[in-house]
Scaffold this motif. Sequence first.
Motif, PDB file in Angstrom:
ATOM      1  N   ASP A 183       0.829  -1.210   0.000  1.00 39.23           N
ATOM      2  CA  ASP A 183       0.000   0.000   0.000  1.00 39.23           C
ATOM      3  C   ASP A 183       0.859   1.254   0.000  1.00 39.23           C
ATOM      4  OD1 ASP A 183      -2.298  -1.479  -0.067  1.00 39.23           O
ATOM      5  OD2 ASP A 183      -2.718  -1.304   2.080  1.00 39.23           O
ATOM      6  N   LEU A 184       1.934   1.231   0.789  1.00 41.09           N
ATOM      7  CA  LEU A 184       2.850   2.373   0.798  1.00 41.09           C
ATOM      8  C   LEU A 184       3.594   2.458  -0.533  1.00 41.09           C
ATOM      9  CD1 LEU A 184       4.224   4.755   2.097  1.00 41.09           C
ATOM     10  CD2 LEU A 184       5.793   3.186   3.275  1.00 41.09           C
ATOM     11  N   GLN A 185       3.965   1.326  -1.112  1.00 42.81           N
ATOM     12  CA  GLN A 185       4.609   1.359  -2.427  1.00 42.81           C
ATOM     13  C   GLN A 185       3.724   2.086  -3.436  1.00 42.81           C
ATOM     14  OE1 GLN A 185       6.420  -2.153  -4.049  1.00 42.81           O
ATOM     15  NE2 GLN A 185       6.860  -3.043  -2.039  1.00 42.81           N
ATOM     16  N   ARG A 186       2.428   1.800  -3.400  1.00 46.02           N
ATOM     17  CA  ARG A 186       1.505   2.483  -4.322  1.00 46.02           C
ATOM     18  C   ARG A 186       1.504   3.994  -4.072  1.00 46.02           C
ATOM     19  NH1 ARG A 186      -2.370  -1.600  -2.775  1.00 46.02           N
ATOM     20  NH2 ARG A 186      -2.569  -3.268  -4.315  1.00 46.02           N
ATOM     21  N   ARG A 187       1.489   4.379  -2.802  1.00 46.56           N
ATOM     22  CA  ARG A 187       1.458   5.815  -2.483  1.00 46.56           C
ATOM     23  C   ARG A 187       2.749   6.497  -2.931  1.00 46.56           C
ATOM     24  NH1 ARG A 187      -0.514   3.932   2.511  1.00 46.56           N
ATOM     25  NH2 ARG A 187       1.311   4.703   3.654  1.00 46.56           N
ATOM     26  N   LEU A 188       3.871   5.827  -2.757  1.00 47.82           N
ATOM     27  CA  LEU A 188       5.142   6.408  -3.181  1.00 47.82           C
ATOM     28  C   LEU A 188       5.196   6.531  -4.699  1.00 47.82           C
ATOM     29  CD1 LEU A 188       7.513   4.429  -0.768  1.00 47.82           C
ATOM     30  CD2 LEU A 188       6.718   6.789  -0.521  1.00 47.82           C
ATOM     31  N   ALA A 189       4.650   5.540  -5.384  1.00 48.22           N
ATOM     32  CA  ALA A 189       4.604   5.599  -6.846  1.00 48.22           C
ATOM     33  C   ALA A 189       3.743   6.773  -7.305  1.00 48.22           C
ATOM     34  CB  ALA A 189       4.066   4.289  -7.411  1.00 48.22           C
ATOM     35  N   ALA A 190       2.638   7.010  -6.606  1.00 48.59           N
ATOM     36  CA  ALA A 190       1.761   8.124  -6.956  1.00 48.59           C
ATOM     37  C   ALA A 190       2.445   9.473  -6.777  1.00 48.59           C
ATOM     38  CB  ALA A 190       0.486   8.064  -6.119  1.00 48.59           C
ATOM     39  N   LYS A 191       3.473   9.512  -5.931  1.00 50.61           N
ATOM     40  CA  LYS A 191       4.236  10.749  -5.730  1.00 50.61           C
ATOM     41  C   LYS A 191       5.334  10.926  -6.786  1.00 50.61           C
ATOM     42  CE  LYS A 191       3.510  10.447  -0.728  1.00 50.61           C
ATOM     43  NZ  LYS A 191       4.137  10.235   0.599  1.00 50.61           N
ATOM     44  N   GLY A 192       5.488   9.924  -7.662  1.00 54.41           N
ATOM     45  CA  GLY A 192       6.471  10.033  -8.741  1.00 54.41           C
ATOM     46  C   GLY A 192       7.687   9.155  -8.594  1.00 54.41           C
ATOM     47  N   ALA A 193       7.771   8.361  -7.515  1.00 52.29           N
ATOM     48  CA  ALA A 193       8.933   7.503  -7.300  1.00 52.29           C
ATOM     49  C   ALA A 193       8.802   6.208  -8.090  1.00 52.29           C
ATOM     50  CB  ALA A 193       9.080   7.178  -5.817  1.00 52.29           C
ATOM     51  N   LEU A 194       9.939   5.700  -8.527  1.00 52.91           N
ATOM     52  CA  LEU A 194      10.006   4.353  -9.092  1.00 52.91           C
ATOM     53  C   LEU A 194      10.385   3.384  -7.983  1.00 52.91           C
ATOM     54  CD1 LEU A 194      11.822   5.033 -12.482  1.00 52.91           C
ATOM     55  CD2 LEU A 194       9.499   4.161 -12.208  1.00 52.91           C
ATOM     56  N   LEU A 195       9.884   2.163  -8.058  1.00 52.44           N
ATOM     57  CA  LEU A 195      10.210   1.115  -7.096  1.00 52.44           C
ATOM     58  C   LEU A 195      11.235   0.184  -7.731  1.00 52.44           C
ATOM     59  CD1 LEU A 195       8.557   1.311  -4.428  1.00 52.44           C
ATOM     60  CD2 LEU A 195       7.278   2.192  -6.375  1.00 52.44           C
ATOM     61  N   GLU A 196      12.387   0.053  -7.085  1.00 49.96           N
ATOM     62  CA  GLU A 196      13.476  -0.749  -7.657  1.00 49.96           C
ATOM     63  C   GLU A 196      13.279  -2.230  -7.346  1.00 49.96           C
ATOM     64  OE1 GLU A 196      18.372  -1.013  -7.477  1.00 49.96           O
ATOM     65  OE2 GLU A 196      17.223  -0.311  -5.753  1.00 49.96           O
ATOM     66  N   ARG A 197      13.259  -3.062  -8.387  1.00 52.49           N
ATOM     67  CA  ARG A 197      13.085  -4.501  -8.239  1.00 52.49           C
ATOM     68  C   ARG A 197      14.417  -5.185  -8.530  1.00 52.49           C
ATOM     69  NH1 ARG A 197       8.293  -3.642  -5.650  1.00 52.49           N
ATOM     70  NH2 ARG A 197       6.876  -2.440  -6.977  1.00 52.49           N
ATOM     71  N   CYS A 198      15.154  -5.493  -7.462  1.00 52.06           N
ATOM     72  CA  CYS A 198      16.500  -6.048  -7.585  1.00 52.06           C
ATOM     73  C   CYS A 198      16.463  -7.568  -7.768  1.00 52.06           C
ATOM     74  CB  CYS A 198      17.333  -5.731  -6.347  1.00 52.06           C
ATOM     75  SG  CYS A 198      17.794  -4.008  -6.193  1.00 52.06           S
ATOM     76  N   PHE A 199      17.342  -8.066  -8.602  1.00 55.65           N
ATOM     77  CA  PHE A 199      17.462  -9.507  -8.838  1.00 55.65           C
ATOM     78  C   PHE A 199      17.892 -10.248  -7.585  1.00 55.65           C
ATOM     79  CE2 PHE A 199      20.381 -13.018  -9.868  1.00 55.65           C
ATOM     80  CZ  PHE A 199      19.522 -13.875 -10.559  1.00 55.65           C
ATOM     81  N   THR A 200      18.878  -9.714  -6.867  1.00 55.94           N
ATOM     82  CA  THR A 200      19.446 -10.478  -5.750  1.00 55.94           C
ATOM     83  C   THR A 200      18.467 -10.663  -4.605  1.00 55.94           C
ATOM     84  OG1 THR A 200      20.387  -8.467  -4.777  1.00 55.94           O
ATOM     85  CG2 THR A 200      21.812  -9.745  -6.240  1.00 55.94           C
ATOM     86  N   THR A 201      17.491  -9.761  -4.458  1.00 58.61           N
ATOM     87  CA  THR A 201      16.593  -9.859  -3.307  1.00 58.61           C
ATOM     88  C   THR A 201      15.830 -11.184  -3.300  1.00 58.61           C
ATOM     89  OG1 THR A 201      16.395  -7.451  -3.391  1.00 58.61           O
ATOM     90  CG2 THR A 201      14.892  -8.628  -1.937  1.00 58.61           C
ATOM     91  N   PRO A 202      15.142 -11.567  -4.392  1.00 56.69           N
ATOM     92  CA  PRO A 202      14.510 -12.892  -4.391  1.00 56.69           C
ATOM     93  C   PRO A 202      15.489 -14.020  -4.678  1.00 56.69           C
ATOM     94  CG  PRO A 202      13.960 -11.729  -6.413  1.00 56.69           C
ATOM     95  CD  PRO A 202      14.727 -10.755  -5.546  1.00 56.69           C
ATOM     96  N   TYR A 203      16.501 -13.775  -5.503  1.00 53.29           N
ATOM     97  CA  TYR A 203      17.411 -14.854  -5.893  1.00 53.29           C
ATOM     98  C   TYR A 203      18.149 -15.431  -4.685  1.00 53.29           C
ATOM     99  CZ  TYR A 203      21.065 -17.419  -8.366  1.00 53.29           C
ATOM    100  OH  TYR A 203      21.904 -18.411  -8.831  1.00 53.29           O
ATOM    101  N   THR A 204      18.502 -14.586  -3.741  1.00 57.36           N
ATOM    102  CA  THR A 204      19.220 -15.054  -2.556  1.00 57.36           C
ATOM    103  C   THR A 204      18.296 -15.407  -1.408  1.00 57.36           C
ATOM    104  OG1 THR A 204      19.551 -12.772  -1.792  1.00 57.36           O
ATOM    105  CG2 THR A 204      21.291 -13.732  -3.145  1.00 57.36           C
ATOM    106  N   GLY A 205      16.988 -15.447  -1.663  1.00 57.52           N
ATOM    107  CA  GLY A 205      16.050 -15.923  -0.656  1.00 57.52           C
ATOM    108  C   GLY A 205      15.615 -14.898   0.365  1.00 57.52           C
ATOM    109  N   LYS A 206      15.914 -13.620   0.145  1.00 62.51           N
ATOM    110  CA  LYS A 206      15.477 -12.597   1.093  1.00 62.51           C
ATOM    111  C   LYS A 206      13.978 -12.343   0.994  1.00 62.51           C
ATOM    112  CE  LYS A 206      19.942 -10.227   1.286  1.00 62.51           C
ATOM    113  NZ  LYS A 206      20.668 -11.121   0.385  1.00 62.51           N
ATOM    114  N   VAL A 207      13.399 -12.696  -0.143  1.00 62.00           N
ATOM    115  CA  VAL A 207      11.961 -12.614  -0.343  1.00 62.00           C
ATOM    116  C   VAL A 207      11.620 -13.675  -1.382  1.00 62.00           C
ATOM    117  CG1 VAL A 207      12.039 -10.951  -2.243  1.00 62.00           C
ATOM    118  CG2 VAL A 207      10.045 -10.995  -0.773  1.00 62.00           C
ATOM    119  N   SER A 208      10.401 -14.151  -1.381  1.00 58.92           N
ATOM    120  CA  SER A 208      10.016 -15.148  -2.378  1.00 58.92           C
ATOM    121  C   SER A 208       9.795 -14.471  -3.730  1.00 58.92           C
ATOM    122  CB  SER A 208       8.744 -15.870  -1.948  1.00 58.92           C
ATOM    123  OG  SER A 208       7.632 -14.995  -2.007  1.00 58.92           O
ATOM    124  N   TRP A 209      10.044 -15.215  -4.796  1.00 56.15           N
ATOM    125  CA  TRP A 209       9.751 -14.688  -6.125  1.00 56.15           C
ATOM    126  C   TRP A 209       8.273 -14.356  -6.246  1.00 56.15           C
ATOM    127  CZ3 TRP A 209      13.038 -12.918  -9.605  1.00 56.15           C
ATOM    128  CH2 TRP A 209      14.351 -13.378  -9.618  1.00 56.15           C
TER     129      TRP A 209
END
Length: 555
Positions: A449-475
């Motif tokens: 929900d906060l990601q959506r609000r930040l996007a509405a303010k003009g920010a891009l959300l960075e989707r890094c390869f290593t975050t899911p690849y190394t198991g820090k979050v699920s794909w």
Amino acid sequence: MSRSFQDAQLINGAEPNEPGPERPTVLETIREAIMRGEFVPDQRLVEADLSERFSASRSAVRFALLQLTNEGLVERIPHRGARVRAVSLDEAIEITEVRMAVEGLCAAKAARRVNEAEALELRGIGIRMADAVAAGNVLGYSEANRLLHQRVRELSGQATAARVLEQFRAQSVRHQFRLAMQPERPAVSLPEHQAIIDAICARDPEAAEAATRRHLTSVIEALKKITTTKIEAGMADHPTPSERARELVRGAYDVHIHVAPDVMRRRIDDLTLAPKFTEVGLAGFVLKSHYLPTGERAAVVRAAVPGFGAVGAITLNASVGGMNPIAVELAARSGAQVVWLPTVDSSNQRECTALDPEGARPPMWAQLQDELRAEGMAADPVEVVGADGQVLEATQQVLRVIAKHDMTLATGHLSAAEIDAVIDAAVVAGIRRIVVTHPEFTSQRVAVDLQRRLAAKGALLERCFTTPYTGKVSWELWLENIRAVGAEHSVLSSDLGQPFNPPVEDGLALLADQLLAAGFTEDEVRLMAVHNSRWLAGADDRRVGSDLAAAERRS
């Protein structure tokens, strides 16, 4: 009402005097969040944060954490509170050895109890698995795999075994997911699963149990191959991007890489990497260091590889004076484009204990911090936002410098609340290019929900390869967040350069393959990988889709 009855209600996440809720209890919700990768090993679980997030009382959260401690999912550390318990690889192997006996029992019982409709359902899952292997859909195979094991447990009618296996799955899910995401693994395990299905559908208990044991023996052997030695050797069996993915990311900038020269060991150096990027059609990269400005290094790369877009940056950790507007001004004059707010020295990151992908050692930067501290060179955390939630004057000065030079603001390892406050201030300061650094990362965990609000303010959300690849979050969660926020508000990056991870030049294309397999269109992939990365790198002066983003901000 007796105290013991109240405690029992609280452990289950219910308030005293409330009827049994139909919605999941806070206990179930936190457990599921751990299993889905929303909370990862060694992440702190703060009662106040959980209470607010799940709209539950502090007492309910406290007793839920006690129950999860009993289940082995959470550990409580004196004077530091609760955190997600990290399960070592050796323990994951032991768990699988126990699963072998219990799941074998469930398979045998399922073979005795299965009816025609249920057998047809199992065969349908087997077809799903085969289709996923044929399509190279690792995520789809992983989900079908999970569903098959779940249905076998349910069909067994063995409730005690099912509870034990669910607890084991929760404890070892991170290692299971990492194993499932190895590109060669589905083809190996598919015939093993088919043998289990065939034996259950043939109503042959002995064969079903034997097939289950063979499969889990194979899992154990695969887990044993995930060793520190293999990591240090560079993991030669990394996945390889498809040619289709290579073509889709042609012209992109990788806006987040960690390469040599650096104060930590890296997989490759910038001068060697630039020609590799050119060979695969990538336009450039942003050189990130947690400790040193890279504007001058980028200039060297551009001179050595004419036409290549090497981009310099600065990260506002203690080594450059923290929130130091002079350092940002000088970085801008040296040609740097990206300014990361504090990462390893942020107050938020200092409070989070993050482990490497194997959960056995702290990351390289944390080891360096420990070495400096041992030599009496410990730095205070770099503050960006005050205790009142307001952006500090030093931060305001930095933002004004970024705006003056049309640089790119990256939020670093700030907390979600700090990110929200800083982006508001950045918009007021007139900064055009804003990116939320890996919002799914362990120390950020920015809610969708906060990601959506930040996007509405003009920010891009960075989707890094290593975050899911190394198991820090699920794909799965990583992909869900992109869908929820929108491809037009996301940018792909690799965050690669570590010795144990895939080649840096493969990162963006590997992400493209994952996104295509998950149903994203080629246009969406190209928007995230190419157009949005070029905007952040300063290569394009106008953001694709900027009219839409502006309209969203006005609304």
